[in-house]
Design an enzyme around this catalytic site. Structure first.
Site: not given
Length: 455
Positions: A266, A326
């Site tokens: 993103c 992440k």
């Protein structure tokens, strides 16, 4: 409500599954037969906690179905979500060709009016273009009705996407059609019953909201990383600074953790797309250019610290904990780990790495290094430490928060920990005989200021 979701990727699959969980009948469509077959068995093509259990439950209940037949899946749909990919083109712009192709197919095949919802992240004006494509096809077919297009951007965090969908901070609806708004509000009402968080605006504003949100969050990350860089030079602990500014209610603690840069599907893509949109109107955006530049520089931080501490890395063995961009995902797109691995492998280092989810994706990216043994992807985090010259933490998985530091010190050949996520306390590490290097946490005597003669 009868819903069809086109695209069984991250956004589409979470959207379809969560709507089915609320009692809707949902058909999810994808062009990949292999992916559809796996989903029909309850196997998710993405790593997202809880997704397979929801898929299995709703398949058995008959509320969720998967198919490669777009026309059949849409034949009775009241609402059709477009959730296909919008990858970065060579110039950084978002490629919306898949969205346009789906819109064209819907225009050719739908035998009844429908609400068509753009769920994919796409540039401002995309929903209007979808409307034009559908209108054109309706005119060619000489049908008397018109489809209504809504922009409904997603705000999902990988690793927490189901909770984000089920308990949204806000639901953004881009439409000026009263009937479409009524249907969409009814669809989302079960998710916001305790507090109405549905925001209705124009389609273009909804699309811009998505980009503005992501680029602002990326800006916060790059900002604190730049502050951390200055802290290193001034002998200041950035963690103390973070707590100090985060306590200000106007700022808050979210997204101001110094680290080795952001990645994923993103933020990098959306910043590039935003810059490309601005360039089309000859609109300078120096802040976003700086955000992107700072992040690229930050991704080199682990390598720079390794070289500073160890010198020449050729022939060295380095341990890495965390490869995904992440925790909570297997996604390695634009991950800081790729920048470090590229440099280490090209420079003749050996790497021993562990990640609880992303190892398979890394193996697919570096098949020769894995085959030759230069890159070892291990099943045990402590095995990655054996005779390594340093441990580099890149992803803050929960299991790395309180490791056995005595075992870490025993396994490492050199007691050096490069903490790319500021997970560990420097004093605690020092008491265990480990040298800790954190982002903005290297406390050194401040350099003497440069005195300039006042004229």
């Amino acid at each position: 409500m009868q819903i069809t979701v086109i695209g069984c990727g991250y956004v589409g699959l979470v959207t379809a599954t969560c709507f089915a969980e609320m009692g809707n009948r949902v058909s999810c469509v994808d062009t990949s037969t292999q992916r559809i077959n796996a989903l029909q068995r309850g196997e998710a093509p993405i790593f997202e906690p809880g997704i397979e259990a929801l898929i299995t439950t709703n398949l058995r209940a008959g509320r969720l179905a998967f198919s490669t037949d777009t026309a059949g899946a849409c034949s009775r749909a009241e609402v059709i979500f477009i959730a296909v990919g919008t990858p970065s083109a060579a110039d950084g712009s978002a490629d919306i060709s898949q969205i346009v192709a789906v819109a064209s197919e819907l225009g050719r095949t739908l035998d009844q009016p429908a609400i068509v919802v753009c769920k994919s992240t796409a540039p401002v004006g995309t929903a209007c273009r979808v409307q034009s494509v559908l209108d054109h096809q309706c005119q060619r077919r000489q049908v008397a009705w018109q489809h209504r297009v809504v922009s409904n951007p997603e705000f999902l965090k990988e690793g927490a996407a189901i909770d984000d969908f089920m308990r949204p901070d806000r639901v953004v609806l881009g439409t000026d059609d009263a009937d479409a708004e009524r249907v969409m509000r009814a669809l989302y009402e079960p998710f916001v019953r305790n507090h109405d968080r549905i925001l209705c605006m124009s389609r273009r504003a909804a699309e811009m909201t998505k980009y503005a949100a992501n680029t602002f969050l990326a800006t916060r990350i790059s900002f604190i990383n730049e502050i951390a860089s200055l802290c290193e030079q001034l002998g200041v602990d950035v963690e103390e600074v973070r707590k100090g500014i985060g306590s200000d209610q106007r700022i808050g603690h979210h997204f101001i953790y110094a680290g080795c840069g952001y990645g994923g599907s993103c933020f990098p893509k959306d910043i590039r797309a935003m810059l490309q949109m601005a360039a089309q109107y000859d609109m300078p955006m120096p802040i976003l250019h700086s955000v992107e530049a700072r992040n690229q520089q930050q991704k080199t931080w682990p390598l720079r610290m390794l070289k500073r501490e160890l010198g020449n890395l050729h022939g060295r063995t380095l341990a890495i904990w965390g490869l995904a961009f992440k925790p909570g995902t297997d996604d390695i797109r634009d991950a800081p780990s790729l920048v470090l691995l590229d440099a280490l492998l090209a420079g003749g280092s050996s790497v021993q790495a562990f990640d609880p989810a992303a190892s398979d994706n890394i193996a697919q990216r570096y098949p020769e290094a894995v085959k030759e043994g230069q890159l070892k992807l291990l099943q045990d985090p402590y095995a990655a430490l054996n005779n390594a010259d340093a441990l580099v933490l890149l992803t803050e998985w929960k299991q790395f928060r309180q490791p056995d530091f005595h075992l870490v010190a025993q396994r490492l050949r050199t007691p050096l920990v490069i903490d790319g996520r500021n997970q560990y306390d420097p004093q605690t590490m020092a008491s265990l005989g480990l040298r800790h290097v954190g982002v903005g946490r290297q406390v050194a005597p401040p350099a003497a200021p440069v005195l300039r003669e006042v004229v």
